[in-house]
Design a protein around this motif. Sequence first.
Motif, PDB file in Angstrom:
ATOM      1  N   GLY A   5       0.824  -1.204   0.000  1.00 39.75           N
ATOM      2  CA  GLY A   5       0.000   0.000   0.000  1.00 39.75           C
ATOM      3  C   GLY A   5       0.854   1.247   0.000  1.00 39.75           C
ATOM      4  O   GLY A   5       0.600   2.190  -0.754  1.00 39.75           O
ATOM      5  N   ASN A   6       1.889   1.253   0.831  1.00 37.42           N
ATOM      6  CA  ASN A   6       2.800   2.404   0.894  1.00 37.42           C
ATOM      7  C   ASN A   6       3.535   2.590  -0.428  1.00 37.42           C
ATOM      8  O   ASN A   6       3.693   3.719  -0.908  1.00 37.42           O
ATOM      9  CB  ASN A   6       3.797   2.241   2.030  1.00 37.42           C
ATOM     10  CG  ASN A   6       3.144   2.326   3.382  1.00 37.42           C
ATOM     11  OD1 ASN A   6       2.056   2.874   3.530  1.00 37.42           O
ATOM     12  ND2 ASN A   6       3.792   1.761   4.380  1.00 37.42           N
ATOM     13  N   LEU A   7       3.982   1.489  -1.018  1.00 40.51           N
ATOM     14  CA  LEU A   7       4.691   1.552  -2.297  1.00 40.51           C
ATOM     15  C   LEU A   7       3.789   2.129  -3.385  1.00 40.51           C
ATOM     16  O   LEU A   7       4.182   3.035  -4.114  1.00 40.51           O
ATOM     17  CB  LEU A   7       5.185   0.167  -2.702  1.00 40.51           C
ATOM     18  CG  LEU A   7       5.844   0.086  -4.074  1.00 40.51           C
ATOM     19  CD1 LEU A   7       7.171   0.819  -4.068  1.00 40.51           C
ATOM     20  CD2 LEU A   7       6.033  -1.355  -4.478  1.00 40.51           C
ATOM     21  N   TYR A   8       2.582   1.601  -3.469  1.00 44.21           N
ATOM     22  CA  TYR A   8       1.661   2.088  -4.491  1.00 44.21           C
ATOM     23  C   TYR A   8       1.302   3.552  -4.267  1.00 44.21           C
ATOM     24  O   TYR A   8       1.172   4.313  -5.218  1.00 44.21           O
ATOM     25  CB  TYR A   8       0.397   1.231  -4.535  1.00 44.21           C
ATOM     26  CG  TYR A   8       0.527   0.059  -5.471  1.00 44.21           C
ATOM     27  CD1 TYR A   8      -0.094   0.062  -6.707  1.00 44.21           C
ATOM     28  CD2 TYR A   8       1.283  -1.055  -5.118  1.00 44.21           C
ATOM     29  CE1 TYR A   8       0.032  -1.010  -7.574  1.00 44.21           C
ATOM     30  CE2 TYR A   8       1.417  -2.129  -5.974  1.00 44.21           C
ATOM     31  CZ  TYR A   8       0.790  -2.107  -7.206  1.00 44.21           C
ATOM     32  OH  TYR A   8       0.924  -3.164  -8.063  1.00 44.21           O
ATOM     33  N   MET A   9       1.128   3.943  -3.017  1.00 49.43           N
ATOM     34  CA  MET A   9       0.766   5.336  -2.751  1.00 49.43           C
ATOM     35  C   MET A   9       1.891   6.280  -3.145  1.00 49.43           C
ATOM     36  O   MET A   9       1.655   7.351  -3.686  1.00 49.43           O
ATOM     37  CB  MET A   9       0.415   5.586  -1.285  1.00 49.43           C
ATOM     38  CG  MET A   9      -0.054   7.010  -1.108  1.00 49.43           C
ATOM     39  SD  MET A   9      -0.553   7.644   0.487  1.00 49.43           S
ATOM     40  CE  MET A   9      -0.591   6.353   1.599  1.00 49.43           C
ATOM     41  N   ASN A  10       3.115   5.887  -2.888  1.00 48.19           N
ATOM     42  CA  ASN A  10       4.234   6.799  -3.091  1.00 48.19           C
ATOM     43  C   ASN A  10       4.915   6.694  -4.447  1.00 48.19           C
ATOM     44  O   ASN A  10       5.584   7.631  -4.864  1.00 48.19           O
ATOM     45  CB  ASN A  10       5.277   6.587  -1.994  1.00 48.19           C
ATOM     46  CG  ASN A  10       4.737   6.985  -0.642  1.00 48.19           C
ATOM     47  OD1 ASN A  10       4.156   8.040  -0.496  1.00 48.19           O
ATOM     48  ND2 ASN A  10       4.894   6.128   0.345  1.00 48.19           N
ATOM     49  N   ALA A  11       4.759   5.568  -5.150  1.00 45.07           N
ATOM     50  CA  ALA A  11       5.541   5.407  -6.368  1.00 45.07           C
ATOM     51  C   ALA A  11       4.734   4.951  -7.583  1.00 45.07           C
ATOM     52  O   ALA A  11       5.001   5.402  -8.686  1.00 45.07           O
ATOM     53  CB  ALA A  11       6.668   4.402  -6.117  1.00 45.07           C
ATOM     54  N   PHE A  22      -7.053  -1.582   2.657  1.00 43.25           N
ATOM     55  CA  PHE A  22      -8.324  -2.192   3.034  1.00 43.25           C
ATOM     56  C   PHE A  22      -8.126  -3.651   3.448  1.00 43.25           C
ATOM     57  O   PHE A  22      -8.687  -4.103   4.448  1.00 43.25           O
ATOM     58  CB  PHE A  22      -9.323  -2.094   1.876  1.00 43.25           C
ATOM     59  CG  PHE A  22     -10.702  -2.523   2.249  1.00 43.25           C
ATOM     60  CD1 PHE A  22     -11.538  -1.680   2.960  1.00 43.25           C
ATOM     61  CD2 PHE A  22     -11.176  -3.777   1.890  1.00 43.25           C
ATOM     62  CE1 PHE A  22     -12.813  -2.071   3.324  1.00 43.25           C
ATOM     63  CE2 PHE A  22     -12.452  -4.181   2.240  1.00 43.25           C
ATOM     64  CZ  PHE A  22     -13.271  -3.330   2.958  1.00 43.25           C
ATOM     65  N   ASN A  23      -7.300  -4.399   2.718  1.00 41.78           N
ATOM     66  CA  ASN A  23      -7.024  -5.801   3.058  1.00 41.78           C
ATOM     67  C   ASN A  23      -6.335  -5.930   4.416  1.00 41.78           C
ATOM     68  O   ASN A  23      -6.643  -6.834   5.190  1.00 41.78           O
ATOM     69  CB  ASN A  23      -6.174  -6.471   1.974  1.00 41.78           C
ATOM     70  CG  ASN A  23      -6.974  -6.775   0.736  1.00 41.78           C
ATOM     71  OD1 ASN A  23      -8.193  -6.884   0.773  1.00 41.78           O
ATOM     72  ND2 ASN A  23      -6.291  -6.910  -0.390  1.00 41.78           N
ATOM     73  N   VAL A  24      -5.408  -5.037   4.698  1.00 43.06           N
ATOM     74  CA  VAL A  24      -4.740  -5.062   6.008  1.00 43.06           C
ATOM     75  C   VAL A  24      -5.769  -4.841   7.109  1.00 43.06           C
ATOM     76  O   VAL A  24      -5.776  -5.544   8.119  1.00 43.06           O
ATOM     77  CB  VAL A  24      -3.620  -3.993   6.090  1.00 43.06           C
ATOM     78  CG1 VAL A  24      -3.100  -3.867   7.508  1.00 43.06           C
ATOM     79  CG2 VAL A  24      -2.490  -4.338   5.137  1.00 43.06           C
ATOM     80  N   LEU A  25      -6.662  -3.874   6.907  1.00 45.92           N
ATOM     81  CA  LEU A  25      -7.664  -3.558   7.932  1.00 45.92           C
ATOM     82  C   LEU A  25      -8.674  -4.681   8.127  1.00 45.92           C
ATOM     83  O   LEU A  25      -9.232  -4.816   9.211  1.00 45.92           O
ATOM     84  CB  LEU A  25      -8.372  -2.249   7.592  1.00 45.92           C
ATOM     85  CG  LEU A  25      -7.498  -1.019   7.777  1.00 45.92           C
ATOM     86  CD1 LEU A  25      -8.182   0.211   7.193  1.00 45.92           C
ATOM     87  CD2 LEU A  25      -7.163  -0.801   9.241  1.00 45.92           C
ATOM     88  N   TYR A  33      -1.538   2.423  10.826  1.00 48.19           N
ATOM     89  CA  TYR A  33      -0.840   2.804   9.606  1.00 48.19           C
ATOM     90  C   TYR A  33      -1.719   2.572   8.377  1.00 48.19           C
ATOM     91  O   TYR A  33      -1.786   3.412   7.483  1.00 48.19           O
ATOM     92  CB  TYR A  33       0.477   2.035   9.471  1.00 48.19           C
ATOM     93  CG  TYR A  33       1.417   2.305  10.610  1.00 48.19           C
ATOM     94  CD1 TYR A  33       2.065   3.538  10.712  1.00 48.19           C
ATOM     95  CD2 TYR A  33       1.655   1.349  11.585  1.00 48.19           C
ATOM     96  CE1 TYR A  33       2.926   3.798  11.769  1.00 48.19           C
ATOM     97  CE2 TYR A  33       2.512   1.605  12.641  1.00 48.19           C
ATOM     98  CZ  TYR A  33       3.145   2.827  12.727  1.00 48.19           C
ATOM     99  OH  TYR A  33       3.984   3.088  13.768  1.00 48.19           O
ATOM    100  N   ALA A  34      -2.404   1.436   8.342  1.00 38.26           N
ATOM    101  CA  ALA A  34      -3.296   1.143   7.218  1.00 38.26           C
ATOM    102  C   ALA A  34      -4.484   2.101   7.213  1.00 38.26           C
ATOM    103  O   ALA A  34      -4.895   2.589   6.160  1.00 38.26           O
ATOM    104  CB  ALA A  34      -3.771  -0.304   7.283  1.00 38.26           C
TER     105      ALA A  34
END
Length: 71
Positions: A5-11, A22-25, A33-34
Motif C-alpha cells: 500500500g505504501n509503495l503504491y501510494m508513493n511510487a 483495506f485488506n490489512v484492515l 498505519y493502514a
Amino acid sequence: MLSLGNLYMNAVDPKSSYKYYFNVLQDHVRNLYAANGLGIICAKKEEFESAKQIFNKVILLTHVVCATDHV
C-alpha cells in the motif's frame, strides 16, 4: 500488504493502494498505519467526508493504544 500500500501510494498508483490498506484492515482492524493510509487515499480522491471519518477513527484508536501501553 501494508508495505505494498505504501509503495503504491508513493511510487506506482496512489489510487490503487486503497485495496492494500483495506485488506490489512480486514485482518487487523486496529492497524493505525493502514487506516491512516486509507484516509490519505480518500482525501486524494476528494472523498473528504470519508477521509475525515477515517482520520477521526485513527485519532480515537491512537488514544486507545496509548492508554493501554501504560497499563
